[in-house]
Design a protein around this motif. Sequence first.
Motif, PDB file in Angstrom:
ATOM      1  N   SER A 193      -7.229  -3.856   2.232  1.00 39.95           N
ATOM      2  CA  SER A 193      -6.491  -2.919   1.409  1.00 39.95           C
ATOM      3  C   SER A 193      -6.886  -3.206  -0.027  1.00 39.95           C
ATOM      4  O   SER A 193      -6.617  -4.291  -0.542  1.00 39.95           O
ATOM      5  CB  SER A 193      -4.988  -3.108   1.594  1.00 39.95           C
ATOM      6  N   LYS A 194      -7.542  -2.240  -0.638  1.00 46.28           N
ATOM      7  CA  LYS A 194      -8.101  -2.409  -1.983  1.00 46.28           C
ATOM      8  C   LYS A 194      -9.011  -3.628  -1.994  1.00 46.28           C
ATOM      9  O   LYS A 194     -10.024  -3.636  -1.325  1.00 46.28           O
ATOM     10  CB  LYS A 194      -6.998  -2.492  -3.025  1.00 46.28           C
ATOM     11  N   SER A 195      -8.661  -4.683  -2.693  1.00 42.90           N
ATOM     12  CA  SER A 195      -9.542  -5.840  -2.774  1.00 42.90           C
ATOM     13  C   SER A 195      -9.066  -6.997  -1.902  1.00 42.90           C
ATOM     14  O   SER A 195      -9.724  -8.037  -1.857  1.00 42.90           O
ATOM     15  CB  SER A 195      -9.631  -6.313  -4.222  1.00 42.90           C
ATOM     16  N   LYS A 196      -7.958  -6.844  -1.183  1.00 41.45           N
ATOM     17  CA  LYS A 196      -7.436  -7.920  -0.346  1.00 41.45           C
ATOM     18  C   LYS A 196      -7.943  -7.765   1.075  1.00 41.45           C
ATOM     19  O   LYS A 196      -7.875  -6.693   1.658  1.00 41.45           O
ATOM     20  CB  LYS A 196      -5.918  -7.904  -0.366  1.00 41.45           C
ATOM     21  N   LYS A 197      -8.457  -8.869   1.644  1.00 41.98           N
ATOM     22  CA  LYS A 197      -8.992  -8.855   2.996  1.00 41.98           C
ATOM     23  C   LYS A 197      -8.423 -10.030   3.778  1.00 41.98           C
ATOM     24  O   LYS A 197      -8.392 -11.152   3.274  1.00 41.98           O
ATOM     25  CB  LYS A 197     -10.511  -8.977   2.977  1.00 41.98           C
ATOM     26  N   ALA A 207       0.824  -1.203   0.000  1.00 40.69           N
ATOM     27  CA  ALA A 207       0.000   0.000   0.000  1.00 40.69           C
ATOM     28  C   ALA A 207       0.861   1.256   0.000  1.00 40.69           C
ATOM     29  O   ALA A 207       0.517   2.262  -0.620  1.00 40.69           O
ATOM     30  CB  ALA A 207      -0.926   0.007   1.210  1.00 40.69           C
ATOM     31  N   LYS A 208       1.995   1.190   0.689  1.00 43.14           N
ATOM     32  CA  LYS A 208       2.886   2.345   0.731  1.00 43.14           C
ATOM     33  C   LYS A 208       3.492   2.616  -0.644  1.00 43.14           C
ATOM     34  O   LYS A 208       3.597   3.758  -1.078  1.00 43.14           O
ATOM     35  CB  LYS A 208       4.002   2.110   1.751  1.00 43.14           C
ATOM     36  N   SER A 209       3.852   1.563  -1.360  1.00 46.89           N
ATOM     37  CA  SER A 209       4.447   1.744  -2.681  1.00 46.89           C
ATOM     38  C   SER A 209       3.410   2.183  -3.719  1.00 46.89           C
ATOM     39  O   SER A 209       3.743   2.872  -4.677  1.00 46.89           O
ATOM     40  CB  SER A 209       5.133   0.463  -3.141  1.00 46.89           C
ATOM     41  N   GLU A 210       2.137   1.811  -3.511  1.00 43.28           N
ATOM     42  CA  GLU A 210       1.079   2.172  -4.455  1.00 43.28           C
ATOM     43  C   GLU A 210       0.312   3.424  -4.033  1.00 43.28           C
ATOM     44  O   GLU A 210      -0.672   3.783  -4.662  1.00 43.28           O
ATOM     45  CB  GLU A 210       0.083   1.014  -4.569  1.00 43.28           C
ATOM     46  N   SER A 211       0.718   4.066  -2.952  1.00 39.46           N
ATOM     47  CA  SER A 211       0.013   5.225  -2.387  1.00 39.46           C
ATOM     48  C   SER A 211      -1.447   4.885  -2.097  1.00 39.46           C
ATOM     49  O   SER A 211      -2.364   5.624  -2.428  1.00 39.46           O
ATOM     50  CB  SER A 211       0.106   6.432  -3.311  1.00 39.46           C
TER      51      SER A 211
END
Length: 110
Positions: free
Chosen positions: A63-67, A20-24
């Motif tokens: 995070s986005k689509s990952k749970k 998430a940090k690398s993809e903002s």
Amino acid sequence: MVLLDNSSFILRLEKLASAAKSESSSVTVTLKRFNGHDRPVPREGKPPLPKPEEYMCLMRVHSKSKKISTVVRREDVPKMVTMYSQFMRSNLDGLKRVKKVKSKAKAAKG
């Protein structure tokens, strides 16, 4: 949603946070009291679900689509809290201090 044990949950959480940090992007963590029931409350006239002997804690991360999620038992809480706080200390480095803006009325008074 993937239910993991506590140690693999923290490892997966670190991977999600670094991605998430690398993809903002963002990571959301939710803590909730969990009674162990995985089905809804029965309708009136049906026997109620039994009361749990002890409550647990359900931790969810998305995070986005990952749970991912884990259930923390009472005896595992101190160990899980130390692992989670260590994760938070290592990954909360991108926070910036917000500067307060004084209004003209406050600036004139003081």
